[in-house]
Write a protein that holds these residues in place. Sequence first.
Motif, mmCIF file in Angstrom:
data_model
loop_
_atom_site.group_PDB
_atom_site.id
_atom_site.type_symbol
_atom_site.label_atom_id
_atom_site.label_comp_id
_atom_site.label_asym_id
_atom_site.label_seq_id
_atom_site.Cartn_x
_atom_site.Cartn_y
_atom_site.Cartn_z
ATOM 1 N N LYS A 102 0.828 -1.194 0.000
ATOM 2 C CA LYS A 102 0.000 0.000 0.000
ATOM 3 C C LYS A 102 0.867 1.251 0.000
ATOM 4 O O LYS A 102 0.638 2.197 -0.727
ATOM 5 N N PRO A 154 -12.010 -5.006 0.473
ATOM 6 C CA PRO A 154 -11.091 -5.283 -0.633
ATOM 7 C C PRO A 154 -9.760 -5.778 -0.098
ATOM 8 O O PRO A 154 -9.255 -5.255 0.883
ATOM 9 N N GLU A 159 -4.743 0.034 6.114
ATOM 10 C CA GLU A 159 -5.845 -0.255 5.199
ATOM 11 C C GLU A 159 -7.180 0.180 5.750
ATOM 12 O O GLU A 159 -8.218 -0.108 5.174
ATOM 13 N N LYS A 163 -8.444 4.234 -3.150
ATOM 14 C CA LYS A 163 -7.212 3.747 -2.513
ATOM 15 C C LYS A 163 -7.430 2.419 -1.811
ATOM 16 O O LYS A 163 -6.521 1.913 -1.157
ATOM 17 N N HIS A 164 -8.622 1.899 -1.881
ATOM 18 C CA HIS A 164 -8.938 0.629 -1.228
ATOM 19 C C HIS A 164 -8.666 0.691 0.272
ATOM 20 O O HIS A 164 -7.990 -0.162 0.835
ATOM 21 N N VAL A 165 -9.148 1.738 0.894
ATOM 22 C CA VAL A 165 -9.017 1.871 2.339
ATOM 23 C C VAL A 165 -10.416 1.819 2.935
ATOM 24 O O VAL A 165 -11.344 2.426 2.402
#
Lengths: 269, 639
Positions: free
Chosen positions: A30, A44, B307, B336-338
């Motif tokens: 990330k 996700p 995350e 951002k897939h958070v």
Amino acid sequence: MKIRVRFEKTGPIRFVGHLDFMRTFQKILKKSGLHALYTAGFNPHILLSFADPLGVGEESTCEYADIEFAYRDNAALTEQELYRLTDLGIDNEALPDPPAEDAFLRALNEAAPDGVRFTSAVRVGLIKGSKAMALVRAASFLIPVADSFPCEAVNPDLLERFMLQDEIIVRKVTKKSEKDVDIRPEIREFRCMRPDEFPPFFEDDAYAKRSGLYLTCSAGSQGNLKPQTAVEALCAFGGIPCERNAYRLIRTGLYDAELRPLDADGTKF
Amino acid sequence: MTKPVLPDRIMNAVEKPARYIGNEPNSIIKNKKDIEIRFAMCFPDVYEIGMSHLGIQIIYEQLNRRADTWCERVFSPWPDMAEILGKEQIPLFMLESQEPVKDADFLGITLQYELCYTNVLEILDLSGIPRRAAMRSDGDPIVMGGGPCTYNPEPIAPFFDLFYIGESEVVMDDLMDLYAEMKRAGAPREAFLRAAAKIPGIYAPLFYDVTYRGDGTIDTFLPRYADLPKSVSRQFCADLTDAPYPEKPLVPYIRPTQDRVVLEIQRGCIRGCRFCQAGMIYRPLRERPLSVLKRYAETMLTESGHEEISLSSLSSSDYRCLPELLEYLIGWLSEKHVNISLPSLRIDNFSLDIMSRVQDIRKSSLTFAPEAGTQRLRDVINKGLTEEDILSGASQAFHGGWTRVKLYFMLGLPTETDEDRKGIAHLAQSICEVFYDEIPKEERQGVCDITVSTSFFVPKPFTPFQWASMQTPSDYIDEAHTVRDEIRRMKNQKRIHYKWHEADGTELEGVLARGDRRVADVIERAYELGARFDAWTDYFRYDRWLRAFDDCAVDPGFYTTRERSEDEIFPWDFIDIGVRKDFLLREWRKAVREGVTTPNCRAACSGCGMAAHGTGVCMEPKMAGAGKRGERHEDTGSI
């Protein structure tokens, strides 16, 4: 595109167990700003799998992980692979090009904590059977021994005699059962470490002799030998007391059925 | 990279050795040669709990911004490690340098809950620091306490050199400057402590003497020296806009209880629930500006790789820019897939809409905290939340597809009767009925599932209920049984699950929360008898404490069940939190005599005393019906 990265895990981070390390790994991805591929839905997650979990306290100069990225795969895709992408709702042609390998590794290394270093990245096929985890058949270890380790055990003659045995029976104790197993077939190579093999990152006053063992043994789902078991069997064979904390384990290679490195079939991207 | 100080032999023998290695991303290593002050910041519980706490990360950031200071972390070693350290005489160490705590100039301990007190003593022992401040000498670190428990520091006063009463953002730098200056001048320990005690908000218990009356209550509480203040004023940050914040948060390797970025959107609360200590000691409500929060969210996520992000505050629905903030986060973060984890929001159409966008309805449950079972008792505790609010919230939620509801209550509240206890069961039943009456069979996604949890109320200092008496553990269990039995009588009892807390820990918490200095002997005795990790059910053993009370001839009932008169001098009265005692007393009388509510700070000022400081919500124009989100906002209370 699925990328197989090779990386090192050395130093204090060796005490971080596999599950926690996976979380750390996701944070590295990330933070790197690279475009990992995420599953859809409310939670996700990255499509990530490791070749073989490393035990708590063990170091490695050769770990592998497979990660899927939202980058265009410029290799000729098989029908199966195309189907898999469609399944994830992805149009390969619409994805951006991947960064160059050195830029890719730099991004990962800048995001990685102390002790984690990425050393190579290759493109691998998407289909299931090619997962790093499924390929693993063997692993090699450097086993530096502390000065408190009995030096009689790090002895070429003893190792030779040990390896000449037809069978090596050890008592295997699990939670459910206890039985004798022959570990001889699982040991591929067991010898003294050459002085030039001593890992350069390894600095510990208790290991001033800079000697140790080198072991290649079975690993993976088809047969797995814990390197500790081999060391214990060797000490038992030599009638030498053996203390678990008097040596360290550094994995230096993971191999497929032909004893090739797991990224041997990978291609540049 | 700092090598672990412990040999493999020990690291391989303990559970989760990664608790002790430090080296996490964004941890700070400094060169000892460049610094004058070493500060060991300690959370006296296990690593995973401590690393979930925002406060120590703020202090870590704040102190490490100073070029002359290195702030490192220390946590309670888990019992397996503590045993080895004790047996092998290995001094407890700080994570960053892996060097002994005893090498630090300060050992700062955050006190977030009373049941950590025995851990504090273990940390002192393992560090090789004398337990009692009076026994320490020049070579020992200055042991300083902070956090919510310091609003009554007396039960642990003998173990601390200093307490910092209030928010670290205010006078921590003054204290460090003073220390650096006096250290350079070679001043002895006592001289520094004397000088420190003159800094507003700093309390040095050694320099204060208590006398007691024949009935055991306090007669006088006075400084030993004329130049020390009679009362210690709580420090709070008037404006949080530029306050230090951990924009590069430490990222633990092992999973902390809170494995996410924490965004403190505001501090303080307008609600004035009469049982709630946080609602009083953090007054007034101070919001962080939206623009600052957006920046924090972005940097913290980028710098950590986390995350998930969570908003933190006592009542997030009262943050005036919440819709804008959430829209921004949802927009920015989905790319951002958070994930966003939503804190206690009032259940209404707005919050339900947000929740349905960020979480899977089928898997998530809705939480309501009515705290009491009847409207009468909710008015007594000033939980401005009506049955109608709860039922309409539940109705909207059921229509939105939710089926799981969690309800939180307290038992043992002042004026509580069996009718209030049974009311808990009735409210749960009413919620079930909303589900079965309003949702047609074919639209139901499974059955409705209600979990009722009760804890026992512990009166805390600086709340209107600081005068309240507690009950005995067996009374508490009877009360829980009343709830349980009534739930069993409900029509939909199979859909209602009931959980209640243990009562022994509640009694102990009651003693420690409102105890005086005489309780310190009990804490030390319980520790000697083996008490540790009392907040952990697996380790808490009340028999040790009962024996300690006995050995020290201290009656726990004096601190729990005894009726306190309105003019009693409390052990914590020497602290001035800004909210006046006469306001608390007014609130206490309104609660138990009249049973009437007090409006929240935005609806009307009730004169608690904070307005004199001229900041936060006290300076906002009062809504008088013109508020952005309508009047409904004022009356509903946070659910």
